[in-house]
Structure formats: structure tokens, C-alpha cells
Motif scaffolding. Structure first.
Motif, PDB file in Angstrom:
ATOM      1  N   SER A 115      38.604  66.807  37.628  1.00 12.19           N
ATOM      2  CA  SER A 115      39.337  66.326  36.458  1.00 12.19           C
ATOM      3  C   SER A 115      40.146  67.462  35.860  1.00 12.19           C
ATOM      4  N   SER A 116      41.203  67.090  35.161  1.00 14.01           N
ATOM      5  CA  SER A 116      41.976  68.093  34.437  1.00 14.01           C
ATOM      6  C   SER A 116      41.830  67.822  32.946  1.00 14.01           C
ATOM      7  N   GLY A 117      42.182  68.766  32.141  1.00 12.65           N
ATOM      8  CA  GLY A 117      42.107  68.590  30.694  1.00 12.65           C
ATOM      9  C   GLY A 117      40.863  69.221  30.114  1.00 12.65           C
ATOM     10  N   ALA A 118      40.575  68.847  28.864  1.00 10.39           N
ATOM     11  CA  ALA A 118      39.435  69.432  28.144  1.00 10.39           C
ATOM     12  C   ALA A 118      38.122  68.996  28.770  1.00 10.39           C
ATOM     13  N   GLY A 119      37.098  69.768  28.563  1.00 10.80           N
ATOM     14  CA  GLY A 119      35.784  69.436  29.097  1.00 10.80           C
ATOM     15  C   GLY A 119      34.991  70.681  29.405  1.00 10.80           C
ATOM     16  N   GLY A 120      35.562  71.819  29.175  1.00 19.26           N
ATOM     17  CA  GLY A 120      34.839  73.067  29.377  1.00 19.26           C
ATOM     18  C   GLY A 120      34.608  73.342  30.848  1.00 19.26           C
ATOM     19  N   GLN A 121      33.510  74.063  31.118  1.00 23.61           N
ATOM     20  CA  GLN A 121      33.228  74.474  32.487  1.00 23.61           C
ATOM     21  C   GLN A 121      32.841  73.305  33.379  1.00 23.61           C
ATOM     22  N   HIS A 122      32.406  72.203  32.782  1.00 23.81           N
ATOM     23  CA  HIS A 122      31.955  71.051  33.572  1.00 23.81           C
ATOM     24  C   HIS A 122      33.078  70.532  34.471  1.00 23.81           C
ATOM     25  N   VAL A 123      34.330  70.490  33.979  1.00 18.45           N
ATOM     26  CA  VAL A 123      35.418  69.933  34.784  1.00 18.45           C
ATOM     27  C   VAL A 123      35.727  70.798  36.004  1.00 18.45           C
ATOM     28  N   ASN A 124      35.342  72.054  35.962  1.00 25.88           N
ATOM     29  CA  ASN A 124      35.612  72.938  37.088  1.00 25.88           C
ATOM     30  C   ASN A 124      34.551  72.865  38.180  1.00 25.88           C
ATOM     31  N   THR A 125      33.443  72.194  37.894  1.00 24.90           N
ATOM     32  CA  THR A 125      32.329  72.218  38.844  1.00 24.90           C
ATOM     33  C   THR A 125      32.099  70.906  39.580  1.00 24.90           C
ATOM     34  N   THR A 126      32.624  69.786  39.060  1.00 27.31           N
ATOM     35  CA  THR A 126      32.343  68.493  39.716  1.00 27.31           C
ATOM     36  C   THR A 126      33.635  67.751  40.039  1.00 27.31           C
ATOM     37  N   ASP A 127      33.598  67.037  41.151  1.00 25.14           N
ATOM     38  CA  ASP A 127      34.733  66.180  41.529  1.00 25.14           C
ATOM     39  C   ASP A 127      34.494  64.794  40.934  1.00 25.14           C
ATOM     40  N   SER A 128      34.770  64.631  39.650  1.00 22.33           N
ATOM     41  CA  SER A 128      34.475  63.352  38.996  1.00 22.33           C
ATOM     42  C   SER A 128      35.700  62.444  38.903  1.00 22.33           C
ATOM     43  N   ALA A 129      36.894  62.952  39.097  1.00 24.52           N
ATOM     44  CA  ALA A 129      38.082  62.101  39.053  1.00 24.52           C
ATOM     45  C   ALA A 129      38.204  61.341  40.374  1.00 24.52           C
ATOM     46  N   VAL A 130      38.694  60.094  40.282  1.00 26.17           N
ATOM     47  CA  VAL A 130      38.787  59.228  41.450  1.00 26.17           C
ATOM     48  C   VAL A 130      40.191  58.640  41.543  1.00 26.17           C
TER      49      VAL A 130
END
Length: 142
Positions: free
Chosen positions: A32-47
Motif C-alpha cells: 500500500s502507499s500513503g499513511a500507515g507508518g512502518q506497517h505499509v512497508n512490510t505487508t503486501d495488503s493492496a490488491v
């Protein structure tokens, strides 16, 4: 005063059904891109789901969960394909209807109902019959 009416008899419309097969889908997972802290850099949650036959693409990164994003993307994809198919079927039906009724011009007349004279004229076979009330009641019909 002369008026013209056009009547078209069409089969009853059926509901459009959408069936999506897994083999028709390409599912891409990304961060995911955008706000979310370090969590967005560690998981492939966007689909991103692409329906290959129609070329319809849906990309979702609303939720933190990949499964929730995938479920939401599938709902949106299904509704977009349904709407596209519904529009196509309506356009097809409209075209069929236009072909059946023609322009509605008086030159395309098939039957004339002359109530003051009690006469019905069938212009296809050039026959006029009196007794419009009996004809409308079902007599004279072959």
C-alpha cells in the motif's frame, strides 16, 4: 384528428447473471502507499484484480488486511461487470425493439381502426370489415 400507435411484443426480459471464473482473473498484490507508518512497508495488503475477458481493473488498498481488500475488490469487480453486461443487454434489446416497430410513421400502417364508421381495415391484405365492436370482442379473428 389522426394518430398513430406502435405496439411491439417482446419476450419477457431475464435478469443478467454474472459468473466470474478464477481462470479469468489476474490478481496482483503489492504494498500500500500513503499513511500507515512502518506497517505499509512490510505487508503486501493492496490488491489489484483484472478481469481478463473484459479488461476491467479494480485496485483496493483501503484495509490493512489483504483478505478484506481482496473481498472488497471482488464485490466491486462483480458489480462493475454486472452493470456493463446489463447495459449491453439493454442496448441489444433496444436495438431489437427499434427493428420491430420501425419508425412508427403512418406509411408503415398495418391496420386502421375507424371507430366512427365501425370499420377495421387490414392494409396488408387490403380487407375492410365493419363491426369493430365484434372484432375487438374476438370475433373475426382467425
Amino acid at each position: 384528428h389522426t394518430s398513430t400507435t406502435t405496439v411491439a411484443v417482446l419476450p419477457e426480459a431475464e435478469e443478467v447473471d454474472v459468473e466470474i471464473h478464477d481462470k479469468d482473473l489476474r490478481i496482483d498484490l503489492y504494498r500500500s502507499s500513503g499513511a500507515g507508518g512502518q506497517h505499509v512497508n512490510t505487508t503486501d495488503s493492496a490488491v489489484r484484480i483484472t478481469h481478463i475477458p473484459t479488461g476491467t481493473v479494480v485496485a483496493i488498498q483501503d484495509e490493512r488486511s489483504q483478505h478484506k481488500n481482496k473481498a472488497k475488490a471482488m464485490r466491486i469487480l462483480r458489480s462493475r461487470i454486472y452493470e456493463e453486461e446489463r447495459r449491453r443487454v439493454l442496448a441489444e434489446r433496444s436495438q431489437e425493439r427499434k427493428g420491430l416497430i420501425g419508425t412508427g410513421d403512418r406509411s408503415e400502417r398495418i391496420r386502421t381502426y375507424n371507430f366512427p364508421q365501425g370499420r377495421v381495415t387490414d392494409h396488408r391484405v387490403q380487407v375492410s370489415k365493419f363491426g369493430i365492436d365484434r372484432m375487438l370482442a374476438g370475433e373475426y379473428l382467425d
